[in-house]
Design an enzyme around this catalytic site. Structure first.
Site, mmCIF file in Angstrom:
data_model
loop_
_atom_site.group_PDB
_atom_site.id
_atom_site.type_symbol
_atom_site.label_atom_id
_atom_site.label_comp_id
_atom_site.label_asym_id
_atom_site.label_seq_id
_atom_site.Cartn_x
_atom_site.Cartn_y
_atom_site.Cartn_z
ATOM 1 N N GLY A 131 0.251 25.193 5.724
ATOM 2 C CA GLY A 131 0.245 24.691 4.355
ATOM 3 C C GLY A 131 0.163 23.176 4.321
ATOM 4 O O GLY A 131 0.319 22.509 5.343
ATOM 5 N N CYS A 132 -0.100 22.640 3.145
ATOM 6 C CA CYS A 132 -0.298 21.198 3.014
ATOM 7 C C CYS A 132 1.016 20.437 3.164
ATOM 8 O O CYS A 132 1.145 19.541 4.001
ATOM 9 C CB CYS A 132 -0.977 20.876 1.687
ATOM 10 S SG CYS A 132 -0.193 21.601 0.234
ATOM 11 N N TYR A 133 2.003 20.797 2.354
ATOM 12 C CA TYR A 133 3.310 20.141 2.473
ATOM 13 C C TYR A 133 3.856 20.320 3.886
ATOM 14 O O TYR A 133 4.475 19.420 4.463
ATOM 15 C CB TYR A 133 4.307 20.773 1.506
ATOM 16 C CG TYR A 133 4.152 20.384 0.065
ATOM 17 C CD1 TYR A 133 4.243 19.048 -0.333
ATOM 18 C CD2 TYR A 133 3.982 21.351 -0.926
ATOM 19 C CE1 TYR A 133 4.147 18.706 -1.678
ATOM 20 C CE2 TYR A 133 3.882 21.008 -2.269
ATOM 21 C CZ TYR A 133 3.967 19.678 -2.646
ATOM 22 O OH TYR A 133 3.878 19.333 -3.975
ATOM 23 N N THR A 134 3.599 21.524 4.419
ATOM 24 C CA THR A 134 4.112 21.888 5.730
ATOM 25 C C THR A 134 3.577 20.982 6.817
ATOM 26 O O THR A 134 4.332 20.452 7.640
ATOM 27 C CB THR A 134 3.654 23.331 6.033
ATOM 28 O OG1 THR A 134 3.627 24.062 4.832
ATOM 29 C CG2 THR A 134 4.545 23.967 7.019
ATOM 30 N N CYS A 183 2.370 18.008 6.652
ATOM 31 C CA CYS A 183 2.869 16.641 6.525
ATOM 32 C C CYS A 183 4.335 16.565 6.962
ATOM 33 O O CYS A 183 4.743 15.645 7.678
ATOM 34 C CB CYS A 183 2.703 16.190 5.071
ATOM 35 S SG CYS A 183 2.941 14.432 4.824
#
Lengths: 346, 346, 346, 346
Positions: free
Chosen positions: C149-152, C154
């Protein structure tokens, strides 16, 4: 592989140019010029260059640059290139000037609109106006290439087929153009601070913007007329993009489809011009690309045509077109290094 | 009807203050101070004052101002008010200082965080910290009112009920706050130009922002503890608004409803604090108003409470709260002239 | 030259993937899948594809796709890939799933957070978690690649060196992340309309976002601990970018330079991780690129470290990383087709 | 104190109207109409009404409303008011219609541009066109007030003095107008989602926008000519504001100062029209206010005048002007409740 230098590499147009050149398969960047940041790594000013280059900004001497460069790009305020570019320089290297100094063929018009003297008037005749879609053959052989302005590129490409084919009254043209804020350059003026620009729109230099005579020159050439038009730019709250609405009175009774066919014929072989047919251009679809999107409407009630053009002011309106010109001047495929698909939403 | 002067009237906070004062039914503005624009009409700098006032900006002498003003608002960079506000001044007029000079009771902490000397330390004791919801009675009698910072107001109001009721570990607090760009003031710094701020977010002064000791002072008073917290501000691409996320470890096993009841009790009579219950605050709902919206969540997995506060940094975080304080100091209804409904979408 | 299909090609992540694949020198796109726009030219939905491809969107049968594709990218809402990806499929082609279905190794945690059943649990063991910087060797041999995932992405990259080296208390972690609006996907919900999102910031799903267990799984693996952390996302008024502030309590007395050296060692050979040293990341410098920028501060007052990570949510947080994984899986140079320089200001 | 109802109170214009009415000293709001949100508290839909009112949205019967209301505001899509407003209704209450149904005097033109039938054509004659600066005396006595469109208000006020004084060729007019996104109403259309609108500008309904005949009607009345003009609107990435550039060919040889004097004379007593003299309007200076700012330039090169007008589309372009009309109709001071100073930067 050619060697390229950029003078004025830390303005927005210069930086965009470097971004393209550092990924261009036929180019090696040999000098990043910046008076403001001389001695500092480019990546400290524009942190997107981290991992890309350790180049230091420098204020290189023109004599040195001509020795080591196959081409020198100049992205400077007007009035400087006209001093630095001389016949001697052109004997040794090619020049692509992103500024205004060599765009106007008539030095009186230049001096009247720009309020400065021109120091190398004799080169004006040789300078080739780098709107690739109109002057491709001349560009191939150019030593001194004058890259068009951003508003100019969008306006001329939007109107060229009409003027060339004498379909509108050349004295009836009004261009109402909207630009993103990068068009104003990298600025420390409070007037361009975030809070002053955000959430507002304004017109500026109404009827007096310096791109006016440049558009008149090129459209005049196409139509064979000495024309005067009204040009109005706007500051729009977005980073990039120009949308130009070009109004003109029709002199024929052609309908929309007829006019669109004229455009299709005119731009048949042009990779970087896209006709939007029954839709109209929006700046988001050209952002980050070298495309100029063009669409049109006919208003039968008032017998006018409205042509809408859209470009990215820093790409087709500056750095992208400069590289398109370079590609032509050095015999590379015209699309090399600038065949970007617009990234969306960005 | 009282007479009010504003020193520093052309910064964003000063201007917001003038906007409120010019429509306040109990106030006459007698001086608009601005060193940068002295001699110019306010309406030439901020064109929203056209049709409102013909007042000229001036650099009035403090001695003159005290004679003609019932209250003087100071909206200046730190270090100036501490020189200009003296015991003599306070004998003749009331001062509402929107700057930082009189906020910290401990002069050593002030000098350490602000890196300047304080010139009227003896007044620190008298100065009243103008967070109306916490110090209302002291404010009514104040001669020298120190208006809280923007981040500070939002953070303290968000956390006060928890600290007062000893429901969290006072050493566990982390405040992650996001501010609109007006929080940086009116700036000609390239770093705050439109294109550099737009479409990006960044944290700055992580752990070192000067509002930190101010929050610690007030939360320390409420909790009876000497606490240290971590405060992180962000620059967010929008004009106005602060959103503060306040994280703390729970020391009780209260659930969300229990904690909300604590907040309801604590802010029962507070007009300008709105509890958002099962929703969380968003800055758009407070923009242009003097409200502080507060909501909370409990994370049972990590036994933490997250309190979310939202204010308009220029209203409740500066000019609105300053007028709320003025209203209290002069015996007006606390809401007079600042009972704005947020305009949406704006 | 490999043949690639994309299922879900008209969401923002799918479209970004197509943009990259259409310029990737080793890839031919053989199917653009879209249920919503089946039968329509991609260029009619996303007009940036004009002049790029005449491909029609289609709802291809999985059986057909596996026959003609060397790799199938799936960019779908959760719960669909877990049905469509079977052992049979994997015998014939490679799968890169941009969704969540194969990210969590523990199917109970998946079903608890996502509220759906998993239809091919037996494949979870085989699925490789595609965070290239952590699992490169496994990725090279993967048949079923689960793209993070994106937040993940980062958050994990920001914290990995600390957890791996046991420098912080694993139970003390708070991640306060801010995302641009593309993170919410292409939406017709009024809540994501321009006027509702513009000029405001809000937190959402505080403590309950589905990326939480994914971050916990990976950081747990690195630290060898079963950890619980608090994750808070925000909707930020910008198109792209994630900025994650990761707070943790230090268990060693290392200073900033010491911690930075740990990061330098950890990411020594990683092309797509850039350490910002004494500066902190800002989303504008990674926008449009596949970089993850990481910087950190130590707050000695509270003995915490704050690590700041920044990525483009659609590139390193989705499509770019998916192609990075593909490059590894097919033995191409890892940077092929994704070595973008951030375009600025964009 | 009069009783007011609003039908269509949860669109952006309706909501803006409520915001003004709830603070208007002479008005009590007795009904908030909303079909979409019937039964829900207004403050749950627009959270800025928290602490302001507990009113529930309702779908009140017209018969009931006329009994309890001194005035009914209608903020509805076109085609509804023409059914609901009857002679019977007007016997009992006053109507202020923010929609288009009663703006055009010629029902054929209405039905041609709006593609619907008009159900109460006989009332068209009685309906007063509520552009206060042009029809103040008729407005005072009106029972049925038709509030002008947003683009319309800005365009007519910008051009009125020229047409009234026969200073331009009435057939030469081109209006190029730019609107903020609230002009499109509260929308769940993907085309108006944040990521699709942000950072881009586009023209729409070029030559075919429904405000065209409205502008022609009023300018025709002023000039005594049957005129046709070209009107082009744009969607601009900002919440609020309209900027109209009005181009016309001069028929006199008046210079800028001469024309400005014409405007000063024409608008001498108009509180809500501000002439910007040697500057040009920008939308930020009128945002949130009821002002219309007007400035002009003469382009001697092409013998044209360019008049620039700016308003807030939701205030002077909708709700503010509706209340200005109400003030006139009920004998209140025209400025009551709408004398806002633009809040800046907002």
């Amino acid at each position: 592989m050619i060697k390229a230098s950029v003078i004025g590499g830390t303005g927005y147009a210069g930086q965009e140019l470097l971004r393209i050149l550092y990924r261009h398969p036929e180019v090696e960047v040999v000098s990043v010029g910046s008076r403001s940041f001389a001695g500092q790594p480019l990546k400290d000013i524009y942190r997107n260059y981290e991992n890309v280059t350790d180049a230091l900004c420098e204020t290189a001497d023109m004599n040195e640059l001509v020795e080591k460069s196959d081409v020198i790009f100049m992205a400077l305020p007007h009035g400087i290139a006209s001093k630095q570019v001389t016949g001697e320089v052109l004997k040794k290297t090619k020049i692509i000037d992103l500024g205004a100094d060599f765009r106007l063929k008539d030095v009186d018009i230049y001096e009247q609109w720009y309020k400065v003297n021109h120091y190398n008037k004799d080169l004006l005749k040789e300078a080739v106006y780098g709107l690739c879609e109109l002057h491709r053959e001349d560009i191939r052989g150019a030593r001194l290439l004058s890259n068009p302005g951003c508003y100019t590129t969008c306006s001329i490409l939007s109107l060229a087929p009409l003027l060339k084919n004498h379909l509108v009254d050349p004295q009836s043209i009004i261009i109402d153009a909207k630009s993103g804020v990068t068009g104003a350059g990298r600025s420390s003026d409070t007037a361009f601070s975030y809070c002053e620009v955000n959430e507002s729109i304004k017109a500026y230099k109404v009827g007096s913007h310096r791109h006016t005579p440049e558009i008149e020159q090129e459209l005049g050439l196409l139509s064979g007329t000495d024309l005067k038009l009204l040009f109005t730019p706007h500051l729009t709250p977005m980073n990039r993009g120009i949308l130009a609405l070009c109004y003109a009175s029709l002199t024929s009774d052609m309908d929309e489809e007829g006019l669109r066919q004229v455009y299709r014929d005119f731009y048949r072989d042009e990779y970087f011009v896209r006709l939007t047919e029954d839709k109209l251009p929006e700046t988001k679809w050209v952002k980050g690309s070298n495309y100029c999107d063009i669409g049109l409407k006919v208003d039968k009630r008032t017998n006018r045509v409205i042509v809408v053009g859209a470009i990215d002011n820093l790409v087709k309106g500056a750095a992208g077109q400069a590289v398109q010109n370079m590609n032509l001047m050095f015999g590379f495929d015209e699309k090399t290094g600038i065949d970007f698909i617009t990234d969306f939403p960005v």
